[in-house]
Scaffold this active site. Structure first.
Site, short mmCIF file in Angstrom:
data_model
loop_
_atom_site.label_atom_id
_atom_site.label_comp_id
_atom_site.label_asym_id
_atom_site.label_seq_id
_atom_site.Cartn_x
_atom_site.Cartn_y
_atom_site.Cartn_z
CD GLU A 1 -1.46 -2.41 1.78
OE1 GLU A 1 -2.24 -3.37 1.82
OE2 GLU A 1 -0.26 -2.48 2.15
N GLY B 1 13.39 -2.00 -0.70
CA GLY B 1 13.29 -0.90 -1.63
C GLY B 1 14.02 -1.10 -2.94
CG ASN C 1 1.94 -4.30 -8.50
OD1 ASN C 1 1.33 -4.49 -9.54
ND2 ASN C 1 2.70 -3.25 -8.29
CG LEU C 2 1.03 -8.94 -12.51
CD1 LEU C 2 0.90 -8.13 -13.78
CD2 LEU C 2 0.54 -10.37 -12.76
CB ILE C 3 1.95 -3.11 -12.40
CG1 ILE C 3 0.48 -3.53 -12.47
CG2 ILE C 3 2.18 -1.89 -13.30
CD1 ILE C 3 -0.48 -2.51 -11.86
N PRO D 1 12.06 -12.84 -0.56
CG PRO D 1 12.79 -14.09 1.24
CD PRO D 1 13.29 -13.20 0.15
NE ARG D 2 4.26 -8.10 0.39
CZ ARG D 2 4.06 -7.00 -0.31
NH1 ARG D 2 4.87 -6.67 -1.29
NH2 ARG D 2 3.04 -6.21 -0.04
#
Length: 425
Positions: free
Chosen positions: A61, A308, A333-335, A266-267
């Site tokens: 977000e 980042g 998100n794949l954008i 990893p996320r």
């Protein structure tokens, strides 16, 4: 108030458990133990005179909010933007994105009890608020309404699964949705689901994530990554979640030739060490990005233990496997991958990004594969087909560029709300 009473009582009863969970998470991620008072509406920082409040729960977000925050700063140059978060990673992401900008402040949003929400609003006195995506707190929104602080829901998305959950509490959902001054939805389907729950003044503004541009240092950082990696082809597993790494590592160890490098990001940063152990358990030699050393020829896994730098990881990869989609987490998100021309492979679980994933697949920028094992195999096949990767890269660039403009439409919606907002109190 009566509609919110059971919800509020549940919060009061759960608060000791919430605090214990916060302390437990702090053992693995010390950032959770910092700024504890903010989670209860106690703030040490001095509040600016004119505040625009933007709530971005965590990393996704916060990154999505970046174009909107920059647009807000340009449109209202005399204001300060206060970014609120719920996670340390979200807070750190906002620091990285707006490093050195004194007009962007950050803190934690308090837990959703009226006393905490009231303390937050009394301290910062925002002129209006923006909540990113789907983070709705009934008591907070009620407090905003009592104090005439208009709030919009921006970049709003609501999956069918989430809509069914909200529908189980129709009165509370309608009251919460009704407290919003306006909603900018990502798609017509999102708008319809929100309206069905009682939302008013819902407009389709599009997905702000299409307006995110790679940071200025992306090209240089990607070049550094490639220099560290050398001539090897790179398969990127991006923003993976708990349980997915084991599946992907198993498939990679079995199917990939030694010359292919798996870049694994990893996320959640608190899981870096755990993922390193998973690779070691499978006999896969691993290096970390944080070591900042050339990747050795025998290294099979390059662990992206940095924050980042996702655009640079995408830009330096030959093919990207999108995390969150191989187990039922809803995808990521794949954008960003498409925006730098990296071919994308997604799994079956993309319900949080359903429209974006379907559009990317339809345009030829992405493939959907049903299992992690087959996904790794499909990605490895793509590495053998330069022409096909080139076609997917071109499709991705066109896809990422085609749907821009959501930030401007959201700003237009916000201007109407801001005109009706009272001056800072």
């Amino acid at each position: 108030m009566l509609t919110r009473l059971p919800y509020t009582l549940l919060w009061i009863l759960a608060l000791p458990l919430v605090v214990l969970r916060l302390l437990w998470r702090g053992r693995r991620q010390p950032g959770y133990l910092k700024h504890l008072g903010e989670r209860f509406g106690r703030y040490r920082m001095r509040a600016p005179v004119r505040v625009i409040w933007v709530h971005a729960v965590s990393v996704g977000e916060t990154r999505a909010a970046e174009p909107l925050v920059r647009a807000l700063l340009k449109r209202w140059p005399e204001h300060t933007v206060l970014l609120t978060h719920m996670t340390p990673t979200g807070r750190e992401t906002s620091k990285a994105l707006f490093n050195g900008d004194s007009r962007v402040l950050r803190c934690y949003l308090p837990y959703d009890l009226s006393c905490f929400a009231g303390a937050f609003l009394r301290h910062f006195r925002p002129q209006f608020g923006v909540i990113m995506e789907t983070e709705l707190w009934p008591n907070l929104l009620a407090a905003c309404r009592r104090r005439s602080v208009p709030v919009i829901l921006a970049n709003a998305r609501l999956s069918e699964r989430s809509a069914r959950r909200y529908a189980r509490l129709p009165a509370l959902s309608a009251l919460t949705m009704g407290a919003l001054s306006a909603i900018g939805a990502q798609t017509a389907a999102d708008a319809a689901r929100l309206s069905a729950l009682g939302a008013r003044r819902v407009m389709v503004t599009g997905n702000i994530k299409f307006d995110i541009s790679p940071p200025e240092n992306t090209k240089a950082l990607a070049s550094l990554f490639r220099a560290r990696i050398g001539s090897r082809q790179v398969l990127l597993a991006a923003s993976t979640r708990d349980g997915e790494e084991a599946l992907l590592l198993d498939a990679f160890a079995r199917l990939a030739p030694p010359e292919i490098l798996l870049a694994l990001v990893p996320r959640h940063p608190q899981r870096f060490d755990e993922v390193a152990r998973l690779a070691a358990a499978r006999g896969l030699a691993l290096q970390r990005r944080s070591e900042d050393q050339p990747v050795a020829a025998q290294t099979r896994v390059w662990l992206g233990d940095s924050m980042g730098e996702m655009f640079a990881y995408y830009a330096s990869a030959d093919v990207a496997l999108i995390g969150g989609s191989w187990l039922p987490f809803g995808g990521q998100n794949l954008i960003e991958a498409c925006a730098v021309g990296t071919p994308v492979v997604v799994g079956p679980h993309t319900f949080n990004f359903a429209a974006v994933a379907e559009q990317a697949i339809a345009t030829g920028a992405a493939l959907r594969i049903e299992t992690a094992d087959a996904g790794v195999n499909a990605a490895l096949e793509l590495l053998k087909e330069a022409r096909r990767r080139g076609d997917m890269a071109e499709a991705g660039l066109r896809f990422a560029a085609a749907d821009r403009g959501a930030t401007a439409r959201t700003l237009e919606l916000l201007e109407g709300v801001a005109l009706r907002a009272p001056a800072a109190r």
